[in-house]
Design an enzyme around this catalytic site. Sequence first.
Site, PDB file in Angstrom:
ATOM      1  N   HIS A 148       0.839  -1.201   0.000  1.00 17.45           N
ATOM      2  CA  HIS A 148       0.000   0.000   0.000  1.00 17.45           C
ATOM      3  C   HIS A 148       0.878   1.256   0.000  1.00 17.45           C
ATOM      4  CE1 HIS A 148      -3.970  -1.936   1.376  1.00 17.45           C
ATOM      5  NE2 HIS A 148      -3.119  -2.915   1.100  1.00 17.45           N
ATOM      6  N   ASP A 286      -7.302 -12.800  -2.299  1.00 15.34           N
ATOM      7  CA  ASP A 286      -6.495 -11.572  -2.288  1.00 15.34           C
ATOM      8  C   ASP A 286      -5.775 -11.420  -3.621  1.00 15.34           C
ATOM      9  OD1 ASP A 286      -5.609  -9.196  -1.214  1.00 15.34           O
ATOM     10  OD2 ASP A 286      -3.890 -10.072  -0.199  1.00 15.34           O
TER      11      ASP A 286
END
Length: 410
Positions: A148, A286
């Site tokens: 991220h 995911d």
Amino acid sequence: MTLKLTQFRNCRLLRNHQLVVDDLWVRAGKVIDPEKVFFDEKQQAHVQVDCGGAILAPGFIDLQINGGYGVDFSYDVDSVEAGVRKVAKGLLAHGVTSFCPTLVTSPPETYHTVLPKIPKRAGGQHGASILGCHVEGPFINTNKKGAHPPECIKEFDQGFQTALDVYGSLENISIITLAPEKERASEVIRELSNRGITVSVGHSMANLCDGEVAVQHGARLITHLFNAMLPFHHRDPGLVGLLTTDKIPPNALVYFGIISDGVHTHPAALRIAYKTHPDGLILVTDAISAMGLNDGRHRIGQFDIEVRAGRAYVAGTDTLCGSIAPMDECIRFFKKASNCSIEYALEAASLHPARCLGIEQQKGTLEYGADAEFVVLDDSLTVLSTWIDGDCVYESGSSLKSNYRTNDII
């Protein structure tokens, strides 16, 4: 007008945690009780489908998927509607009938643009149902950011109002992953939970007490267990300790997503999680945008990646950059690693995620009144066909033979 009545016969149904030899009856997109049809309506099936002795299980539900087939939900802002449709269609081949498109940590303008373009939507021939978005961030811990972008990570400066300002609207959100140790996180968790949003703890440096406080305020899910959190320690097991804690409300069942792609979670860790807290285990992919792409070099968003032997790497390196295993592959790997039953492996990808979202009356089950969303598999758990509303939306080949009776609807 008489509604079409379809009978799926010669199959083993997954019901009440067991595979039972029985027929499945479907009408108007719902699983129905055949006894009422026989005795009250005195009807026979308009269509019979011979399943050839295969397994018939509830459709799979993926609560965490970032993209696939070259599509990145967080990056492809301008074309996200077409991208979501592409992924929704592609997932049908893997038995997924419902999913939560997942957005990683992004600037507020991305949420404001993308979230309104991904409304909840029923599935069909066009693709799997959209259950609402899973927003993974931006209220996470920088020390456990993973991939991220750190410059986009936020604090709850104004509490719940900050969340509203960042996301723009909560209407199309079903799950939010946040770090529970952040200041004012508890009040945000309580407010989100009161509004029907599933709060998941993850990308976090939280200790066990932080996690317990989060659950006491309404959190009910852990994002990809073991990944992006403090490792288990015997003096403070961190968020992993939520699997066995006794300091949460007695009716609070903590669920946890786990990635069983053969890369992100060691088989021994899968076994530990399964044996420790089987009721809460949820298989998630995911998956990133490289899922479904062939071996070779690909340009996805702002990154060059290489797919080699079923794994995705940063181009020119041996650095893994995300999961690319589809749900049916994760189920097969998990069953082999954990030595669990076929029934359990299938429910970990269907009933468990449905329960986590509170939709187990409609999804993740073949009980009477549930949505007719299911997958037909062989004994190796290979997907033969996928069905939504009782209609075949994917078929691998000559797996099923429809037998139209003489009393077919005109």
